[in-house]
Design an enzyme around this catalytic site. Structure first.
Site, PDB file in Angstrom:
ATOM      1  CE  LYS A 187      -1.855   2.598   3.066  1.00 65.54           C
ATOM      2  NZ  LYS A 187      -1.675   3.881   2.330  1.00 65.54           N
ATOM      3  N   GLY A 239       7.366   5.267   7.543  1.00 65.69           N
ATOM      4  CA  GLY A 239       6.515   6.457   7.634  1.00 65.69           C
ATOM      5  C   GLY A 239       6.823   7.221   8.901  1.00 65.69           C
ATOM      6  CB  SER A 240       5.050   9.969  10.538  1.00 63.83           C
ATOM      7  OG  SER A 240       3.787   9.378  10.727  1.00 63.83           O
ATOM      8  CB  THR A 241       7.785   8.785  14.992  1.00 62.93           C
ATOM      9  OG1 THR A 241       9.089   8.742  14.402  1.00 62.93           O
ATOM     10  CG2 THR A 241       7.853   8.196  16.393  1.00 62.93           C
ATOM     11  N   GLY A 244       3.781   4.991  13.064  1.00 59.94           N
ATOM     12  CA  GLY A 244       4.515   3.795  13.473  1.00 59.94           C
ATOM     13  C   GLY A 244       4.116   3.327  14.865  1.00 59.94           C
ATOM     14  CD  GLU A 261      14.056   1.319   8.671  1.00 56.16           C
ATOM     15  OE1 GLU A 261      14.397   2.402   9.199  1.00 56.16           O
ATOM     16  OE2 GLU A 261      14.787   0.333   8.645  1.00 56.16           O
ATOM     17  CB  CYS A 295      13.845   9.050   6.801  1.00 56.22           C
ATOM     18  SG  CYS A 295      14.815   8.041   5.668  1.00 56.22           S
ATOM     19  CD  GLU A 394      10.794  13.280  10.269  1.00 60.98           C
ATOM     20  OE1 GLU A 394       9.632  12.934  10.509  1.00 60.98           O
ATOM     21  OE2 GLU A 394      11.621  12.564   9.666  1.00 60.98           O
TER      22      GLU A 394
HETATM   23  P1  NAD Z   1       2.662   8.793   7.304  1.00 61.36           P
HETATM   24  O1  NAD Z   1       3.020   8.097   8.561  1.00 61.36           O
HETATM   25  O2  NAD Z   1       1.656   9.867   7.340  1.00 61.36           O
HETATM   26  O3  NAD Z   1       2.107   7.741   6.226  1.00 61.36           O
HETATM   27  C1  NAD Z   1       2.857   6.608   5.851  1.00 61.36           C
HETATM   28  C2  NAD Z   1       1.917   5.522   5.341  1.00 61.36           C
HETATM   29  O4  NAD Z   1       1.118   5.040   6.428  1.00 61.36           O
HETATM   30  C3  NAD Z   1       0.925   5.987   4.271  1.00 61.36           C
HETATM   31  O5  NAD Z   1       0.853   4.973   3.284  1.00 61.36           O
HETATM   32  C4  NAD Z   1      -0.374   6.122   5.053  1.00 61.36           C
HETATM   33  O6  NAD Z   1      -1.520   5.989   4.236  1.00 61.36           O
HETATM   34  C5  NAD Z   1      -0.257   4.980   6.035  1.00 61.36           C
HETATM   35  N1  NAD Z   1      -1.071   5.098   7.245  1.00 61.36           N
HETATM   36  C6  NAD Z   1      -1.537   6.223   7.839  1.00 61.36           C
HETATM   37  N2  NAD Z   1      -2.192   5.902   8.976  1.00 61.36           N
HETATM   38  C7  NAD Z   1      -2.161   4.558   9.096  1.00 61.36           C
HETATM   39  C8  NAD Z   1      -2.628   3.627  10.070  1.00 61.36           C
HETATM   40  N3  NAD Z   1      -3.293   4.021  11.146  1.00 61.36           N
HETATM   41  N4  NAD Z   1      -2.376   2.313   9.875  1.00 61.36           N
HETATM   42  C9  NAD Z   1      -1.668   1.889   8.811  1.00 61.36           C
HETATM   43  N5  NAD Z   1      -1.192   2.714   7.847  1.00 61.36           N
HETATM   44  C10 NAD Z   1      -1.430   4.036   8.004  1.00 61.36           C
HETATM   45  O7  NAD Z   1       4.045   9.319   6.693  1.00 61.36           O
HETATM   46  P2  NAD Z   1       4.289  10.328   5.475  1.00 61.36           P
HETATM   47  O8  NAD Z   1       3.888  11.690   5.867  1.00 61.36           O
HETATM   48  O9  NAD Z   1       3.749   9.740   4.203  1.00 61.36           O
HETATM   49  O10 NAD Z   1       5.889  10.239   5.356  1.00 61.36           O
HETATM   50  C11 NAD Z   1       6.771  11.019   6.083  1.00 61.36           C
HETATM   51  C12 NAD Z   1       7.391  10.275   7.234  1.00 61.36           C
HETATM   52  O11 NAD Z   1       8.038   9.071   6.798  1.00 61.36           O
HETATM   53  C13 NAD Z   1       8.479  11.065   7.923  1.00 61.36           C
HETATM   54  O12 NAD Z   1       8.321  11.004   9.316  1.00 61.36           O
HETATM   55  C14 NAD Z   1       9.758  10.351   7.516  1.00 61.36           C
HETATM   56  O13 NAD Z   1      10.842  10.508   8.395  1.00 61.36           O
HETATM   57  C15 NAD Z   1       9.310   8.945   7.426  1.00 61.36           C
HETATM   58  N6  NAD Z   1      10.246   8.153   6.606  1.00 61.36           N
HETATM   59  C16 NAD Z   1      11.105   7.287   7.240  1.00 61.36           C
HETATM   60  C17 NAD Z   1      12.045   6.556   6.495  1.00 61.36           C
HETATM   61  C18 NAD Z   1      12.997   5.581   7.155  1.00 61.36           C
HETATM   62  O14 NAD Z   1      13.599   4.783   6.451  1.00 61.36           O
HETATM   63  N7  NAD Z   1      13.176   5.625   8.449  1.00 61.36           N
HETATM   64  C19 NAD Z   1      12.087   6.720   5.112  1.00 61.36           C
HETATM   65  C20 NAD Z   1      11.205   7.610   4.507  1.00 61.36           C
HETATM   66  C21 NAD Z   1      10.288   8.330   5.266  1.00 61.36           C
END
Ligand code: NAD
Length: 490
Positions: A187, A239-241, A244, A261, A295, A394
């Site tokens: 997804k 994705g975001s902390t 996560g 991650e 990230c 961040e």
């Molecule tokens: P986000 O957490 O908003 O979304 C990430 C994904 O999670 C999306 O596909 C979203 O639809 C899905 N999602 C949202 N709520 C959910 C839930 N309750 N259950 C399951 N899935 C859900 O992140 P974003 O704004 O798209 O990306 C930015 C973040 O990603 C930043 O914090 C960045 O640091 C992090 N990031 C980390 C790495 C790494 O390798 N550590 C790499 C790239 C980005």
């Protein structure tokens, strides 16, 4: 929207074929460089997710084509997928210009998608299916003399990624899942789903057996359904902390493993003997890649008091060297932020930085020459403190703060004084000194006079930056389950 920039997709991909979703909800895609709509994709309903998970389960069931392949055949399949994606490189770059505003031109880069997949094809080729482990102690007849440790795929991986690297982050999950004989429901972010369609098309071209790779587009609802689904065995999330943590809670309740991650707040430690010309040349990558929406972004630069002004000047010079503009302009090196809301958020953090006493030495506003789209200038704060919100939270935007330090021990303490522990770097003319200090930085990966990614080396965020990790042979562990067959003799 004109005919040429309509990227609408109406179907989802599972069981090796395209399907009209049950959901009638749609996600609107908007170009961040123009603010104009560029299409729609389905917002998958739980029923659509169910169908994709079922397909993924069928693909790994005993007797399935995928389950019956040898590791060498799986490695060949991964190689073919790499080749299909590599052939799409030009189209994908163009697509990303529209979808996320990533500059289309610039210095040539290796094809990361192919590189990652070829790395996992190599791991697949050498992976053993089982190992004989004699008992270390002498045993009486009739007791366990040897165990056969069998390596099985963990099962179905729910792969969920953010907007800033759909394919790359996706392949960090698809690679190990396929290399271990598992299957994936992928997804992408609702803000950047289009690359995932290329993955589906490449999977078809490469002859990946039906159901091994399935694509669902949707937002948090689809993500939650995948995470909570009893048919998924592992959640691999980038994705975001905040998201996560929610996923970790849900997986904790279900006792389902997860690889997370998450965010970062990395520091570049510039030592007093650093080559500042070299450092300055690296700053556009370190601090402003994809307008800071990465990230690993080094949003804290720790500078020795003895060379503080020189370091600020090196960072400002780098910021001034970056041409901000339309992603399709050959001179552009930095495009827009992903959305108007996100730019508002980053601007709020810039205001907070000023209010807390740091000085904007360049940037801080919207570029005057761009009348539409969600652009921001590369922004550098001087006289920042590690306690300020711009140094702790961040930003995920083109903003970096130069923080002074007294001596190396204080620099290290500041670098490690963060909720996050993802990346970082040390800059010095003395490689050995740099490596010794880097080893004490409490982050999953640290560069010396560089920073970057190596498919063969793990990316393991610490603390609020993640749980478990991706890349390297270590990544296969999360995608593997083990069974010990105890026997009385060899
Ligand atoms: P986000 O957490 O908003 O979304 C990430 C994904 O999670 C999306 O596909 C979203 O639809 C899905 N999602 C949202 N709520 C959910 C839930 N309750 N259950 C399951 N899935 C859900 O992140 P974003 O704004 O798209 O990306 C930015 C973040 O990603 C930043 O914090 C960045 O640091 C992090 N990031 C980390 C790495 C790494 O390798 N550590 C790499 C790239 C980005």
């Amino acid at each position: 929207m004109t005919g040429t920039d309509d990227f609408t997709r109406t179907e989802l991909f599972w069981a090796g074929a395209w399907h009209r979703p049950i959901s009638t909800d749609r996600l609107s895609l908007v170009s961040p460089s123009t603010g104009r709509p560029i299409g729609q994709v389905p917002d998958a309903a739980p029923e659509d997710v169910n169908a994709a998970v079922r397909a993924a389960r069928d693909a790994i069931a005993p007797g399935s084509e995928w389950a019956g392949l040898s590791q060498a055949d799986r490695a060949d399949a991964i190689e073919r997928l790499a080749t299909s994606l590599q052939a799409r490189d030009g189209r994908i770059k163009e697509l990303l210009g529209h979808e996320i505003g990533r500059p289309v031109h610039g210095p040539p880069r290796p094809n990361r998608a192919a590189e990652i997949l070829r790395y996992y094809a190599g791991l697949a080729r050498t992976r053993v299916a089982e190992q004989a482990r004699p008992s270390p102690d002498p045993r009486p007849a009739g007791s366990v003399r040897v165990s056969r440790v069998r390596y099985e795929p963990v099962g179905v991986t729910a792969a969920i990624v953010p907007y800033n690297g759909t394919l790359e982050m996706g392949l960090y999950k698809v690679g190990p899942a396929l290399a271990t004989g598992g299957s994936v429901v992928f997804k992408p972010s609702p803000q950047a789903p289009l690359e995932a369609y290329h993955l589906a098309e490449a999977a078809l071209e490469a002859g990946i057996p039906a159901g091994v790779i399935n694509i669902i587009t949707g937002g948090a609802r689809a993500g939650r359904t995948l995470v909570e689904h009893p048919g998924t065995d592992l959640v691999a999330f980038t994705g975001s902390t905040g998201t996560g943590r929610m996923i970790a809670e849900s997986c904790g309740r279900a006792l389902k493993p997860s690889v997370l991650e998450l965010g970062g707040k990395s520091a570049a430690v510039v030592l007093d003997d650093a080559d500042l010309d070299h450092f300055s040349r690296m700053v556009p990558y370190l601090c402003f890649t994809f307008a800071g929406q990465n990230c690993f972004i080094h949003s804290r630069i720790l500078a020795p008091r003895s060379r503080y002004d020189e370091v600020v000047e090196a960072v400002v010079t780098a910021a001034h060297s970056i041409t901000v503009g339309d992603p399709f302009d050959p001179d552009t090196r930095m495009g827009p932020l992903i959305s108007a809301e996100h730019r508002d958020r980053v601007e709020g953090m810039i205001r907070a930085g000023s209010a807390e006493g740091a000085d904007i030495v360049t940037g801080g506003g919207r570029p005057g020459h761009l009348s539409r789209g969600w652009y921001l200038e590369p922004t550098v704060f001087a006289n920042a403190g590690n306690h300020m919100s711009i140094s702790r939270e961040e930003v995920f935007g083109p903003v970096t703060a130069v923080i002074p330090y007294r001596d190396e021990e204080e620099a290290l303490a500041l670098a490690n004084d963060s909720e996050y522990g993802l990346a970082g770097s040390v800059w010095t003319s003395d490689q050995a000194r740099g490596a010794a200090l880097a080893a004490r930085v409490d982050s999953g990966s640290v560069g010396v006079n560089t920073y970057g990614f190596n498919s063969a080396a793990p990316l393991h965020g610490r603390r609020a930056s993640g749980l478990g990790g991706e890349l390297g042979p270590e990544s296969l562990h999360a995608y593997t389950r083990y069974q010990s067959l105890h026997l009385t003799g060899l």
